[in-house]
Design an enzyme around this catalytic site. Sequence first.
Site, PDB file in Angstrom:
ATOM      1  N   ASP A  16       0.845  -1.211   0.000  1.00 44.73           N
ATOM      2  CA  ASP A  16       0.000   0.000   0.000  1.00 44.73           C
ATOM      3  C   ASP A  16       0.873   1.251   0.000  1.00 44.73           C
ATOM      4  OD1 ASP A  16      -2.315   1.449  -0.003  1.00 44.73           O
ATOM      5  OD2 ASP A  16      -2.810   1.091   2.095  1.00 44.73           O
ATOM      6  N   ARG A  20       0.227   7.567  -2.844  1.00 45.27           N
ATOM      7  CA  ARG A  20       0.638   8.643  -1.929  1.00 45.27           C
ATOM      8  C   ARG A  20       2.118   8.961  -2.077  1.00 45.27           C
ATOM      9  NH1 ARG A  20      -1.560   5.920   3.183  1.00 45.27           N
ATOM     10  NH2 ARG A  20      -1.982   4.276   1.674  1.00 45.27           N
ATOM     11  N   HIS A  33       3.371   2.976  -8.903  1.00 44.18           N
ATOM     12  CA  HIS A  33       3.227   1.552  -9.202  1.00 44.18           C
ATOM     13  C   HIS A  33       4.509   1.008  -9.852  1.00 44.18           C
ATOM     14  CE1 HIS A  33      -0.843   1.867  -7.948  1.00 44.18           C
ATOM     15  NE2 HIS A  33      -1.295   2.492  -9.016  1.00 44.18           N
ATOM     16  N   LEU A 127      11.259 -20.697  -3.523  1.00 36.69           N
ATOM     17  CA  LEU A 127      10.246 -19.784  -2.962  1.00 36.69           C
ATOM     18  C   LEU A 127       8.985 -19.878  -3.813  1.00 36.69           C
ATOM     19  CD1 LEU A 127       9.533 -17.202  -1.143  1.00 36.69           C
ATOM     20  CD2 LEU A 127      10.357 -15.852  -3.071  1.00 36.69           C
ATOM     21  N   ARG A 190      -5.458  -2.196   8.407  1.00 35.51           N
ATOM     22  CA  ARG A 190      -6.659  -2.958   8.040  1.00 35.51           C
ATOM     23  C   ARG A 190      -6.257  -4.138   7.182  1.00 35.51           C
ATOM     24  NH1 ARG A 190      -7.926   2.052   6.582  1.00 35.51           N
ATOM     25  NH2 ARG A 190      -7.427   1.697   4.394  1.00 35.51           N
TER      26      ARG A 190
HETATM   27  C1  FPP Z   1      -1.501   0.017  -3.598  1.00 36.20           C
HETATM   28  O1  FPP Z   1      -1.123   1.351  -3.649  1.00 36.20           O
HETATM   29  C2  FPP Z   1      -0.998  -0.749  -4.723  1.00 36.20           C
HETATM   30  C3  FPP Z   1      -1.736  -1.351  -5.703  1.00 36.20           C
HETATM   31  C4  FPP Z   1      -3.197  -1.308  -5.799  1.00 36.20           C
HETATM   32  C5  FPP Z   1      -1.111  -2.074  -6.803  1.00 36.20           C
HETATM   33  C6  FPP Z   1       0.077  -2.876  -6.442  1.00 36.20           C
HETATM   34  C7  FPP Z   1       0.830  -3.097  -7.650  1.00 36.20           C
HETATM   35  C8  FPP Z   1       2.167  -3.054  -7.764  1.00 36.20           C
HETATM   36  C9  FPP Z   1       3.109  -2.814  -6.663  1.00 36.20           C
HETATM   37  C10 FPP Z   1       2.709  -3.211  -9.096  1.00 36.20           C
HETATM   38  C11 FPP Z   1       3.230  -4.494  -9.545  1.00 36.20           C
HETATM   39  C12 FPP Z   1       2.950  -5.752  -8.902  1.00 36.20           C
HETATM   40  C13 FPP Z   1       3.336  -6.945  -9.423  1.00 36.20           C
HETATM   41  C14 FPP Z   1       3.032  -8.165  -8.684  1.00 36.20           C
HETATM   42  C15 FPP Z   1       4.056  -7.041 -10.712  1.00 36.20           C
HETATM   43  P1  FPP Z   1      -2.249   2.453  -3.822  1.00 36.20           P
HETATM   44  O2  FPP Z   1      -2.374   2.754  -5.260  1.00 36.20           O
HETATM   45  O3  FPP Z   1      -3.499   1.980  -3.163  1.00 36.20           O
HETATM   46  O4  FPP Z   1      -1.627   3.657  -3.063  1.00 36.20           O
HETATM   47  P2  FPP Z   1      -2.392   4.761  -2.209  1.00 36.20           P
HETATM   48  O5  FPP Z   1      -3.091   4.068  -1.075  1.00 36.20           O
HETATM   49  O6  FPP Z   1      -1.293   5.649  -1.753  1.00 36.20           O
HETATM   50  O7  FPP Z   1      -3.346   5.419  -3.141  1.00 36.20           O
END
Ligand code: FPP
Length: 236
Positions: A16, A20, A33, A127, A190
């Site tokens: 998460d 931000r 991302h 793994l 959470r």
């Molecule tokens: C949460 O941050 C992250 C996600 C919804 C996407 C997670 C994806 C990646 C890390 C990219 C690649 C993953 C793989 C497995 C190749 P958020 O966007 O909710 O951040 P915020 O809470 O700050 O808005």
Amino acid sequence: MENIERIPTHVAIIMDGNGRWAKSLGKERYEGHIEGVDSVRECIKAARRNGVKYLTLYAFSTENWGRPVEEVNALMELFCKSVMAETDQLVEQGVRVVMIGRRDRFSDKVRSHLEKIESATAAGEHLTLVLAFDYSSREEITTAVKSLANRVASGEIAVEDICEQSISQSLYTADIPDPDFIIRTSGECRLSNFLLWQASYAEMYFPTTMWPEFKQEEFDKALEVYASRERRYGKL
Ligand code: FPP
């Protein structure tokens, strides 16, 4: 890392804070991302180095479909690109990739990339990387209940055969041990519909670090936190 007495067999992470992190640096959410993929790479290395056997990453929740279509598309594109770029490395590192979640709502392109990485890495023994894609724990439990009800209705099993083990075996995670340690980055505390059944006895850790900054040292630090916890499983 030296001197870690207790290594969890299974670490699960709610990644998460990408958005931000990006916004705080004046960047687009998408750049968070992209940097997040590097954290994925780093945590796989750290998990392997420390002898963790299962690493589950919450990559895309069922609720994430509700994000703006541009962000959903950008994430799908990033998953496909990452699969193409990382598969050889994962095979070399002995990492087996398995998916948990629904598969029917992805485009054919995304689904075929995800299935390709699963089959290419199937022999990995060091793994198991479990990627939760279009995953919702409540949906998983609902599907399991339906499947058990169908088996009772068809006479394959009796109501009395329904037990904790048969429920566990009906989940996406049937062959995966329950997580010992769940980490959620960014300071949010959470579970957000993640591994609700499987998390029964997991230790939890909520570092304030945003996911794009959660690299190998942060993973090592998390394992130290885990090692310092005493797990009693409801006993004294
Ligand atoms: C949460 O941050 C992250 C996600 C919804 C996407 C997670 C994806 C990646 C890390 C990219 C690649 C993953 C793989 C497995 C190749 P958020 O966007 O909710 O951040 P915020 O809470 O700050 O808005």
